[in-house]
Design a protein around this motif. Structure first.
Motif, PDB file in Angstrom:
ATOM      1  N   ILE A   7     -12.329 108.026-108.163  1.00 32.38           N
ATOM      2  CA  ILE A   7     -13.565 107.437-107.620  1.00 32.38           C
ATOM      3  C   ILE A   7     -13.323 106.959-106.194  1.00 32.38           C
ATOM      4  O   ILE A   7     -14.143 107.203-105.300  1.00 32.38           O
ATOM      5  CB  ILE A   7     -14.064 106.292-108.523  1.00 32.38           C
ATOM      6  CG1 ILE A   7     -14.592 106.844-109.845  1.00 32.38           C
ATOM      7  CG2 ILE A   7     -15.146 105.470-107.818  1.00 32.38           C
ATOM      8  CD1 ILE A   7     -14.930 105.781-110.876  1.00 32.38           C
ATOM      9  N   ALA A   8     -12.205 106.304-105.952  1.00 35.89           N
ATOM     10  CA  ALA A   8     -11.881 105.825-104.600  1.00 35.89           C
ATOM     11  C   ALA A   8     -11.723 106.994-103.636  1.00 35.89           C
ATOM     12  O   ALA A   8     -12.195 106.940-102.487  1.00 35.89           O
ATOM     13  CB  ALA A   8     -10.617 104.977-104.627  1.00 35.89           C
TER      14      ALA A   8
ATOM     15  N   ALA B  63     -13.843 110.307 -99.322  1.00 29.83           N
ATOM     16  CA  ALA B  63     -14.221 111.641 -98.833  1.00 29.83           C
ATOM     17  C   ALA B  63     -15.682 111.664 -98.400  1.00 29.83           C
ATOM     18  O   ALA B  63     -16.023 112.264 -97.367  1.00 29.83           O
ATOM     19  CB  ALA B  63     -13.967 112.682 -99.914  1.00 29.83           C
ATOM     20  N   ALA B  64     -16.547 111.022 -99.172  1.00 29.85           N
ATOM     21  CA  ALA B  64     -17.964 110.965 -98.805  1.00 29.85           C
ATOM     22  C   ALA B  64     -18.153 110.212 -97.484  1.00 29.85           C
ATOM     23  O   ALA B  64     -18.935 110.635 -96.628  1.00 29.85           O
ATOM     24  CB  ALA B  64     -18.772 110.300 -99.911  1.00 29.85           C
ATOM     25  N   PHE B  65     -17.415 109.136 -97.304  1.00 33.74           N
ATOM     26  CA  PHE B  65     -17.502 108.357 -96.070  1.00 33.74           C
ATOM     27  C   PHE B  65     -17.035 109.188 -94.871  1.00 33.74           C
ATOM     28  O   PHE B  65     -17.695 109.220 -93.829  1.00 33.74           O
ATOM     29  CB  PHE B  65     -16.663 107.080 -96.193  1.00 33.74           C
ATOM     30  CG  PHE B  65     -16.704 106.213 -94.980  1.00 33.74           C
ATOM     31  CD1 PHE B  65     -17.849 105.496 -94.655  1.00 33.74           C
ATOM     32  CD2 PHE B  65     -15.597 106.114 -94.147  1.00 33.74           C
ATOM     33  CE1 PHE B  65     -17.886 104.703 -93.522  1.00 33.74           C
ATOM     34  CE2 PHE B  65     -15.629 105.327 -93.019  1.00 33.74           C
ATOM     35  CZ  PHE B  65     -16.780 104.616 -92.703  1.00 33.74           C
ATOM     36  N   ILE B  66     -15.915 109.877 -95.037  1.00 32.27           N
ATOM     37  CA  ILE B  66     -15.400 110.724 -93.947  1.00 32.27           C
ATOM     38  C   ILE B  66     -16.366 111.868 -93.666  1.00 32.27           C
ATOM     39  O   ILE B  66     -16.608 112.216 -92.504  1.00 32.27           O
ATOM     40  CB  ILE B  66     -13.987 111.235 -94.286  1.00 32.27           C
ATOM     41  CG1 ILE B  66     -13.002 110.062 -94.251  1.00 32.27           C
ATOM     42  CG2 ILE B  66     -13.554 112.334 -93.324  1.00 32.27           C
ATOM     43  CD1 ILE B  66     -11.625 110.391 -94.776  1.00 32.27           C
TER      44      ILE B  66
ATOM     45  N   MET C 225     -19.629 111.834 -94.102  1.00 33.02           N
ATOM     46  CA  MET C 225     -20.784 111.281 -93.390  1.00 33.02           C
ATOM     47  C   MET C 225     -20.446 111.008 -91.926  1.00 33.02           C
ATOM     48  O   MET C 225     -21.280 111.233 -91.049  1.00 33.02           O
ATOM     49  CB  MET C 225     -21.285 110.013 -94.083  1.00 33.02           C
ATOM     50  CG  MET C 225     -21.971 110.299 -95.399  1.00 33.02           C
ATOM     51  SD  MET C 225     -22.805 108.942 -96.246  1.00 33.02           S
ATOM     52  CE  MET C 225     -21.961 107.486 -95.760  1.00 33.02           C
ATOM     53  N   LEU C 226     -19.240 110.541 -91.656  1.00 36.11           N
ATOM     54  CA  LEU C 226     -18.830 110.338 -90.261  1.00 36.11           C
ATOM     55  C   LEU C 226     -18.790 111.670 -89.513  1.00 36.11           C
ATOM     56  O   LEU C 226     -19.245 111.759 -88.361  1.00 36.11           O
ATOM     57  CB  LEU C 226     -17.447 109.674 -90.201  1.00 36.11           C
ATOM     58  CG  LEU C 226     -17.383 108.179 -90.490  1.00 36.11           C
ATOM     59  CD1 LEU C 226     -15.934 107.699 -90.463  1.00 36.11           C
ATOM     60  CD2 LEU C 226     -18.194 107.402 -89.480  1.00 36.11           C
ATOM     61  N   GLY C 227     -18.245 112.694 -90.154  1.00 33.71           N
ATOM     62  CA  GLY C 227     -18.179 114.025 -89.531  1.00 33.71           C
ATOM     63  C   GLY C 227     -19.565 114.582 -89.261  1.00 33.71           C
ATOM     64  O   GLY C 227     -19.826 115.140 -88.184  1.00 33.71           O
ATOM     65  N   TRP C 228     -20.466 114.436 -90.226  1.00 35.74           N
ATOM     66  CA  TRP C 228     -21.831 114.922 -90.046  1.00 35.74           C
ATOM     67  C   TRP C 228     -22.530 114.169 -88.914  1.00 35.74           C
ATOM     68  O   TRP C 228     -23.244 114.756 -88.106  1.00 35.74           O
ATOM     69  CB  TRP C 228     -22.637 114.792 -91.333  1.00 35.74           C
ATOM     70  CG  TRP C 228     -24.064 115.185 -91.125  1.00 35.74           C
ATOM     71  CD1 TRP C 228     -25.139 114.357 -91.047  1.00 35.74           C
ATOM     72  CD2 TRP C 228     -24.565 116.501 -90.901  1.00 35.74           C
ATOM     73  NE1 TRP C 228     -26.281 115.068 -90.809  1.00 35.74           N
ATOM     74  CE2 TRP C 228     -25.953 116.398 -90.713  1.00 35.74           C
ATOM     75  CE3 TRP C 228     -23.976 117.755 -90.845  1.00 35.74           C
ATOM     76  CZ2 TRP C 228     -26.749 117.502 -90.474  1.00 35.74           C
ATOM     77  CZ3 TRP C 228     -24.788 118.847 -90.614  1.00 35.74           C
ATOM     78  CH2 TRP C 228     -26.146 118.715 -90.429  1.00 35.74           C
ATOM     79  N   GLY C 229     -22.317 112.892 -88.839  1.00 38.34           N
ATOM     80  CA  GLY C 229     -22.909 112.100 -87.760  1.00 38.34           C
ATOM     81  C   GLY C 229     -22.407 112.545 -86.398  1.00 38.34           C
ATOM     82  O   GLY C 229     -23.186 112.668 -85.448  1.00 38.34           O
ATOM     83  N   PHE C 230     -21.111 112.818 -86.295  1.00 39.49           N
ATOM     84  CA  PHE C 230     -20.550 113.289 -85.028  1.00 39.49           C
ATOM     85  C   PHE C 230     -21.120 114.647 -84.661  1.00 39.49           C
ATOM     86  O   PHE C 230     -21.530 114.880 -83.523  1.00 39.49           O
ATOM     87  CB  PHE C 230     -19.019 113.357 -85.129  1.00 39.49           C
ATOM     88  CG  PHE C 230     -18.364 113.888 -83.896  1.00 39.49           C
ATOM     89  CD1 PHE C 230     -18.275 113.113 -82.751  1.00 39.49           C
ATOM     90  CD2 PHE C 230     -17.847 115.172 -83.867  1.00 39.49           C
ATOM     91  CE1 PHE C 230     -17.680 113.603 -81.604  1.00 39.49           C
ATOM     92  CE2 PHE C 230     -17.263 115.679 -82.725  1.00 39.49           C
ATOM     93  CZ  PHE C 230     -17.174 114.883 -81.588  1.00 39.49           C
TER      94      PHE C 230
END
Length: 166
Positions: A32-33, A38-41, A43-48
């Motif tokens: 889960i962690a 992975a989801a956080f990373i 989302m950061l990649g998609w934002g960039f």
């Protein structure tokens, strides 16, 4: 039963419910962690990526405006080469074709060879802009087809024909 005792019982029920949930997900806590990280990373990649694409579109739009205001054919050609997958590439070729057509029409009165070259370049720029458009009914394509004298566009009613033929 007094209110303090009821409150203690409710707290104990809540604590025991949370404890049961915690024990159920405890074996899966690492996956889960990892999933949350992975989801956080992601989302950061998609934002960039999204901000980079937005920046490219904004830069292409600014350069298109500056190139069209200045009437600089070379700047317009550079926009189409630098930003080929944007709508600004088609618009820059359209403006480039319009500039070349205007110069070619002006040159008809002074040098036939120069006029033919400029009009040929205008036609090439129009055809390239048309090839960049997926939808042949969008404003860019219709304007190009109209400039090229396409019968498909010439057949549609214009303001002048509506006024002349009521």
């Amino acid at each position: 039963m007094n209110s303090e005792r009821r409150h203690e019982l409710q707290e104990n029920e809540l604590a025991s419910a949370l404890d049961r949930v915690n024990k159920k997900i405890d074996p899966y806590s690492k996956p889960i962690a990892i999933g949350v990280a992975a989801a956080f990373i992601g989302m950061l990649g998609w934002g960039f990526y999204s901000s980079t694409q937005s920046e490219k579109r904004s830069d292409a739009t600014y350069q298109l405006i500056m190139g069209s205001v200045n009437g600089d054919s070379e700047t317009l050609a550079r926009i189409a080469e630098t930003y080929p997958e944007t709508p600004m590439a088609a618009w820059s070729r359209l403006y480039q074709g319009s500039d070349k057509m205007g110069a070619g029409i002006d040159a008809l009165f002074t040098s036939r060879d120069e006029a033919e070259e400029l009009l040929s370049e205008a036609s090439s720029a129009y055809e390239e802009a048309l090839s960049m458009s997926d939808d042949k009914t969008d404003p860019i394509a219709l304007r190009i087809l109209d400039s090229l004298g396409s019968p498909k566009v010439s057949a549609r009613p214009t303001m002048r024909s509506a006024i002349m033929n009521p």
